[in-house]
Design a protein around this motif. Structure first.
Motif, short mmCIF file in Angstrom:
data_model
loop_
_atom_site.label_atom_id
_atom_site.label_comp_id
_atom_site.label_asym_id
_atom_site.label_seq_id
_atom_site.Cartn_x
_atom_site.Cartn_y
_atom_site.Cartn_z
N UNK A 1 0.81 -1.20 0.00
CA UNK A 1 0.00 0.00 0.00
C UNK A 1 0.85 1.26 0.00
N UNK A 2 0.22 2.40 -0.26
CA UNK A 2 0.89 3.70 -0.35
C UNK A 2 1.83 3.96 0.82
N UNK A 3 1.38 3.66 2.03
CA UNK A 3 2.14 4.05 3.22
C UNK A 3 3.47 3.33 3.36
N UNK B 1 9.50 11.06 11.76
CA UNK B 1 8.25 10.30 11.70
C UNK B 1 7.97 9.81 10.28
N UNK B 2 7.49 8.61 10.17
CA UNK B 2 7.21 7.97 8.88
C UNK B 2 6.29 8.83 8.01
N UNK B 3 5.32 9.48 8.61
CA UNK B 3 4.36 10.28 7.83
C UNK B 3 5.02 11.46 7.14
N UNK B 4 6.22 11.89 7.65
CA UNK B 4 6.91 13.03 7.03
C UNK B 4 7.48 12.70 5.66
N UNK B 5 7.73 11.41 5.39
CA UNK B 5 8.28 11.04 4.09
C UNK B 5 7.38 10.08 3.31
N UNK C 1 3.25 8.88 2.14
CA UNK C 1 2.02 9.54 1.72
C UNK C 1 0.87 8.54 1.80
N UNK C 2 -0.31 9.05 1.61
CA UNK C 2 -1.51 8.22 1.54
C UNK C 2 -2.11 8.42 0.16
N UNK C 3 -2.97 7.53 -0.22
CA UNK C 3 -3.59 7.61 -1.54
C UNK C 3 -4.25 8.96 -1.78
N UNK C 4 -4.94 9.46 -0.76
CA UNK C 4 -5.66 10.73 -0.95
C UNK C 4 -4.74 11.95 -0.91
N UNK C 5 -3.46 11.78 -0.53
CA UNK C 5 -2.50 12.88 -0.54
C UNK C 5 -1.66 12.92 -1.82
#
Length: 193
Positions: free
Chosen positions: A83-85, A119-123, A125-129
């Motif tokens: 998945x994207x993440x 943090x993982x979210x800093x690099x 993304x998600x599908x909607x982003x």
């Protein structure tokens, strides 16, 4: 003997387009017992087959251990698809990190990043982003879309239960057309769905 018996059963199920449920103990070699018949069916029929694993650890094991052996022996092609993440977003990386080592269509789990510091979210993304076509990295240089493009051309696609069920939810819009599936550790699939 149990591995060979399972491989023949998988082969019969593929040849007759029937579902098959197999329970086998530890050490039987279940992965190769379903991978060999799947890979041969993909080659013989010019189709894509897939394996859905319960965990990304098992997915990585198939992609880094079993499938390279089959590729060498049979000449099959394969691709992991998560998945994207699980993939770094190069747009975010470009804005945040200049030192990330890249390899072709690699995923977040393979990078040696301390997620306590970054943090993982800093690099990721998600599908909607995802900006898709508006992103300067869209296409083959994008890890997510590059991995999806690579999967379109493979004999065997390895993914996880989660992405399999998201693909079902989106009526086949996430994964390439898959003719046959092996759902490893299917006893956990209902909960994941």
């Amino acid at each position: 003997e149990e591995q060979r018996e399972m491989a023949f059963a998988v082969n019969r199920a593929l040849a007759t387009s029937r579902n098959l449920a197999v329970e086998a103990g530890t050490g039987v070699g279940k992965s190769m017992a379903y991978l060999v018949p799947l890979a041969l069916a993909a080659q013989k029929n010019g189709i894509t087959v897939s394996v859905a694993t319960k965990t990304n650890a098992l997915l990585d094991q198939l992609v880094h251990k079993e499938l390279p052996l089959l590729s060498k022996a049979l000449g099959i092609t394969y691709a992991p698809l998560k998945g994207f993440s699980h993939y770094p977003c190069l747009r975010k990386v470009d804005n945040l990190l200049s030192f990330v080592e890249q390899s072709d269509y690699d995923d977040m789990d393979a990078l040696k990043i301390d997620y306590r510091a970054i943090p993982r979210w800093r690099i990721g993304t998600k599908s909607n982003e995802c900006l898709r076509h508006k992103c300067p990295f869209f296409g083959r240089s994008c890890f997510v879309h590059g991995a999806r493009e690579q999967a379109q051309r493979c004999d065997v696609v390895v993914t996880n239960h989660s992405l399999l069920f998201w693909d079902v939810r989106f009526e086949g819009g996430l994964l390439p057309p898959i003719r046959y599936w092996a759902v490893d550790e299917a006893h956990g699939a209902e909960e994941e769905a």
